[in-house]
Write a protein that holds these residues in place. Structure first.
Motif, PDB file in Angstrom:
ATOM      1  N   MET A  19      -3.465   6.230   0.776  1.00  0.00           N
ATOM      2  CA  MET A  19      -2.895   5.989  -0.543  1.00  0.00           C
ATOM      3  C   MET A  19      -2.978   4.517  -0.949  1.00  0.00           C
ATOM      4  O   MET A  19      -2.910   4.188  -2.107  1.00  0.00           O
ATOM      5  N   ILE A  20      -3.075   3.592   0.027  1.00  0.00           N
ATOM      6  CA  ILE A  20      -3.084   2.162  -0.291  1.00  0.00           C
ATOM      7  C   ILE A  20      -4.483   1.615  -0.054  1.00  0.00           C
ATOM      8  O   ILE A  20      -4.977   1.589   1.075  1.00  0.00           O
ATOM      9  N   HIS A  21      -5.119   1.160  -1.124  1.00  0.00           N
ATOM     10  CA  HIS A  21      -6.445   0.549  -1.060  1.00  0.00           C
ATOM     11  C   HIS A  21      -6.260  -0.962  -1.092  1.00  0.00           C
ATOM     12  O   HIS A  21      -5.835  -1.516  -2.104  1.00  0.00           O
ATOM     13  N   LEU A  22      -6.592  -1.622  -0.006  1.00  0.00           N
ATOM     14  CA  LEU A  22      -6.337  -3.053   0.152  1.00  0.00           C
ATOM     15  C   LEU A  22      -7.638  -3.800   0.370  1.00  0.00           C
ATOM     16  O   LEU A  22      -8.448  -3.410   1.218  1.00  0.00           O
TER      17      LEU A  22
ATOM     18  N   ALA B 206      -7.740 -14.048   4.083  1.00  0.00           N
ATOM     19  CA  ALA B 206      -6.617 -14.275   5.001  1.00  0.00           C
ATOM     20  C   ALA B 206      -5.356 -13.578   4.501  1.00  0.00           C
ATOM     21  O   ALA B 206      -4.606 -12.982   5.286  1.00  0.00           O
ATOM     22  N   ASP B 207      -5.116 -13.611   3.189  1.00  0.00           N
ATOM     23  CA  ASP B 207      -3.949 -12.927   2.623  1.00  0.00           C
ATOM     24  C   ASP B 207      -4.062 -11.420   2.808  1.00  0.00           C
ATOM     25  O   ASP B 207      -3.081 -10.747   3.133  1.00  0.00           O
ATOM     26  N   ALA B 208      -5.248 -10.871   2.587  1.00  0.00           N
ATOM     27  CA  ALA B 208      -5.434  -9.429   2.743  1.00  0.00           C
ATOM     28  C   ALA B 208      -5.199  -8.993   4.183  1.00  0.00           C
ATOM     29  O   ALA B 208      -4.555  -7.961   4.442  1.00  0.00           O
ATOM     30  N   LEU B 209      -5.681  -9.772   5.128  1.00  0.00           N
ATOM     31  CA  LEU B 209      -5.480  -9.428   6.537  1.00  0.00           C
ATOM     32  C   LEU B 209      -4.004  -9.553   6.929  1.00  0.00           C
ATOM     33  O   LEU B 209      -3.485  -8.737   7.707  1.00  0.00           O
ATOM     34  N   ALA B 210      -3.325 -10.555   6.381  1.00  0.00           N
ATOM     35  CA  ALA B 210      -1.898 -10.707   6.665  1.00  0.00           C
ATOM     36  C   ALA B 210      -1.110  -9.529   6.087  1.00  0.00           C
ATOM     37  O   ALA B 210      -0.194  -9.003   6.747  1.00  0.00           O
TER      38      ALA B 210
END
Length: 244
Positions: free
Chosen positions: A1-4, A227-231
């Motif tokens: 449900m969450i596409h990041l 980096a924000d996406a991985l965090a």
């Protein structure tokens, strides 16, 4: 449900060790994150073969958001766009099931106009029944909520906010799309952990309610997006109860 994911799939040298060493940038990226926003389509068309190659490069469950061209949003300003929509959408179909969402980002000067705006989105809806999100940047779009709901168009939750109601998701509640450009320095600044924790909670609440969510980091100019996406990925994996 969450596409990041991020606006683009570049893997920086600073973060390369967190990704597979073999494969193209897209292939390596897609093994860690499950979505990406194609922004290059805003500036130039891509061949059907290019979209097909991208679709073949990613695993099951990966999704692309594709940004509608500026020729439609900024030059034609949503007026008389039927042929331009056809030219844009035909190659996109080569993404197949990997086509997750269309993004319509509007110029800051484009005001909401009841007749012309609805006509454009009706034209788009006749051609594409999948997910669509719009990122307006003029405060007059606060009056567009009923139209967006009627046509199943989500309004982007934008950071930084441009007007009173765009910091949170709007429009049709059946889709949530967060688009994070960086604060305080737009396109450059990374987000603090406190912001990412609140964002993870918001995404989890939407996901638990059965609402498909997109979260795209566009603070790419200084490399903060990945980096924000991985965090955020790590925070989501922990679960909301552990990040209060």
């Amino acid at each position: 449900m969450i596409h990041l994911g991020c606006a683009g799939w570049s893997v920086s040298a600073a973060l390369a060790e967190q990704f597979a060493s073999a494969g193209s940038h897209l292939q390596r990226y897609a093994l860690r994150l499950n979505a990406v926003e194609i922004n290059s389509s805003f500036y130039r068309p891509h061949r059907p073969q290019t979209y097909a190659r991208w679709a073949a490069s990613v695993p099951e469950g990966f999704a692309f958001a594709v940004k509608i061209p500026k020729a439609i949003t900024h030059e034609r300003r949503l007026i008389e766009c039927e042929a331009a929509l056809d030219d844009f959408l035909h190659p996109c179909t080569q993404l197949g099931q990997r086509l997750g969402c269309l993004l319509v980002q509007l110029p800051p000067s484009l005001e909401y106009h009841t007749v012309t705006t609805r006509k454009f989105f009706e034209q788009l809806r006749r051609r594409h029944q999948g997910a669509v999100a719009v990122e307006p940047r003029h405060p007059s779009w606060q009056a567009a909520q009923a139209m967006l709901d009627d046509l199943h168009i989500a309004q982007v939750a934008a950071s930084p906010s441009r007007f009173d109601t765009d910091a949170q998701p709007g429009g049709w509640p059946g889709l949530v799309y967060w688009r994070l450009h960086g604060e305080p320095r737009i396109y450059h600044s990374a987000y603090p952990e406190t912001y990412l924790k609140r964002l993870a909670q918001a995404l989890r609440r939407s996901g638990d309610a059965g609402v498909p969510c997109w979260c795209i980091f566009d603070n790419t100019a200084s490399g903060a997006a990945l980096a924000d996406a991985l965090a955020l990925e790590r925070l989501l994996a922990q679960g909301v109860s552990q990040i209060d």
